[in-house]
Design a protein around this motif. Structure first.
Motif, mmCIF file in Angstrom:
data_model
loop_
_atom_site.group_PDB
_atom_site.id
_atom_site.type_symbol
_atom_site.label_atom_id
_atom_site.label_comp_id
_atom_site.label_asym_id
_atom_site.label_seq_id
_atom_site.Cartn_x
_atom_site.Cartn_y
_atom_site.Cartn_z
ATOM 1 N N ARG A 1 0.828 -1.205 0.000
ATOM 2 C CA ARG A 1 0.000 0.000 0.000
ATOM 3 C C ARG A 1 0.866 1.259 0.000
ATOM 4 N NH1 ARG A 1 -2.483 -1.841 4.396
ATOM 5 N NH2 ARG A 1 -2.591 0.230 5.301
ATOM 6 N N GLU B 1 -2.478 -1.958 -5.177
ATOM 7 C CA GLU B 1 -3.702 -2.471 -4.582
ATOM 8 C C GLU B 1 -3.433 -3.829 -3.932
ATOM 9 O OE1 GLU B 1 -7.677 -1.396 -6.249
ATOM 10 O OE2 GLU B 1 -7.472 -3.423 -7.019
ATOM 11 N N ILE C 1 -5.272 -7.310 -2.168
ATOM 12 C CA ILE C 1 -6.466 -8.116 -1.884
ATOM 13 C C ILE C 1 -6.074 -9.308 -1.007
ATOM 14 C CG2 ILE C 1 -7.685 -7.386 -3.984
ATOM 15 C CD1 ILE C 1 -7.065 -10.032 -5.269
ATOM 16 N N VAL D 1 -8.801 -4.483 -0.330
ATOM 17 C CA VAL D 1 -10.050 -3.910 -0.857
ATOM 18 C C VAL D 1 -10.967 -4.986 -1.433
ATOM 19 C CG1 VAL D 1 -9.155 -1.602 -1.277
ATOM 20 C CG2 VAL D 1 -8.855 -3.356 -3.031
ATOM 21 N N ASN E 1 -17.781 -4.542 2.710
ATOM 22 C CA ASN E 1 -17.581 -3.715 1.520
ATOM 23 C C ASN E 1 -16.373 -4.157 0.681
ATOM 24 O OD1 ASN E 1 -18.408 -1.742 -0.179
ATOM 25 N ND2 ASN E 1 -17.382 -0.076 0.887
ATOM 26 N N LEU E 2 -16.192 -5.483 0.573
ATOM 27 C CA LEU E 2 -15.083 -6.035 -0.218
ATOM 28 C C LEU E 2 -15.629 -6.590 -1.531
ATOM 29 C CD1 LEU E 2 -13.408 -7.987 2.719
ATOM 30 C CD2 LEU E 2 -12.477 -5.936 1.613
ATOM 31 N N SER F 1 -9.462 -3.793 -9.005
ATOM 32 C CA SER F 1 -10.766 -3.225 -8.606
ATOM 33 C C SER F 1 -11.442 -2.500 -9.785
ATOM 34 C CB SER F 1 -10.609 -2.248 -7.444
ATOM 35 O OG SER F 1 -9.742 -1.190 -7.818
#
Length: 220
Positions: free
Chosen positions: A47, A52, A54, A98, A126-127, A216
């Motif tokens: 990050r 990104e 996951i 995320v 909220n994934l 994403s």
């Protein structure tokens, strides 16, 4: 421009390996296994480097598999409480994730009840969900869509064989799919051959009208 996301699975064991992935030219997405020695550190490092992250969530495999299960593996015979606790622990050990994609798991992603239970939980967090398609009978993607989640399926595994020529052919296939459909998702692993081929490919791909984006961006 056609869009491609590259996801590198199985990270979290080793900081040096993660740094090699982060040194690739392009916004590759890091899929980090939970509960490993360096899971949290790799997530933080990624990050900070603007990549990104996951959660690479381990799922129960078919029974005949001889290797032991990874830490944080979800299985169908868990109690609801154990299942939710495992999801929670997995998410916490990869801070800033995320979304989620599945690690292994040829039996759990075919289990509709387990997938409903999982997606309900991921949605409250909220994934998004990326179905790695480790089994052609996976219902994970369809279930995520039913729950109104952002979701996608992987298009190409880059390195089922660690032969450079094979990996190059898989990358060509990925480009072909992206040109046809406007986007494509490739999943690879931090093998030396994969990283070496990706390094060459990522250096020239922009010139071919392909943009590398975080995964994403390609969720439905």
């Amino acid at each position: 421009t056609a869009l491609i996301a590259i996801v590198i699975d199985d990270l979290g064991q080793d900081i040096k390996q993660a740094k090699e992935v982060l040194s690739l030219p392009g916004k590759v997405t890091l899929a980090i296994l939970p509960g490993l020695a360096q899971s949290k550190n790799v997530a933080t490092l990624a990050r900070q480097a603007g990549h990104e992250v996951i959660l690479h969530m381990p799922m129960e495999r078919l029974k005949n598999h001889e290797n032991k299960q990874s830490p944080g593996t979800l299985s169908a015979d868990m109690t609801p409480m154990a299942f939710l606790t495992t999801v929670s622990d997995d998410v916490e050990s990869v801070p800033g994730a995320v979304g989620v994609n599945n690690h292994e798991g040829a039996s759990l992603p075919e289990n509709k009840e387990a997938m409903k239970f999982l997606m309900a939980e991921l949605k409250t967090r909220n994934l998004f969900f990326l179905d790695s398609m480790t089994t052609t009978k996976s219902v994970a993607y369809d279930t995520a869509i039913e729950f109104g989640m952002k979701a996608a399926r992987r298009d190409v595994f880059l390195d089922n064989e660690s032969d450079p020529a094979y990996i190059r052919a898989q990358l060509d296939e990925l480009v072909e799919i992206a040109r046809t459909h406007g986007k494509a998702i490739g999943i690879g692993h931090p093998h030396p051959a994969t990283l070496s081929e990706l390094r060459k490919w990522l250096t020239v791909i922009n010139a071919q009208g392909i943009e590398i984006v975080p995964v994403s961006r390609l969720m439905q």
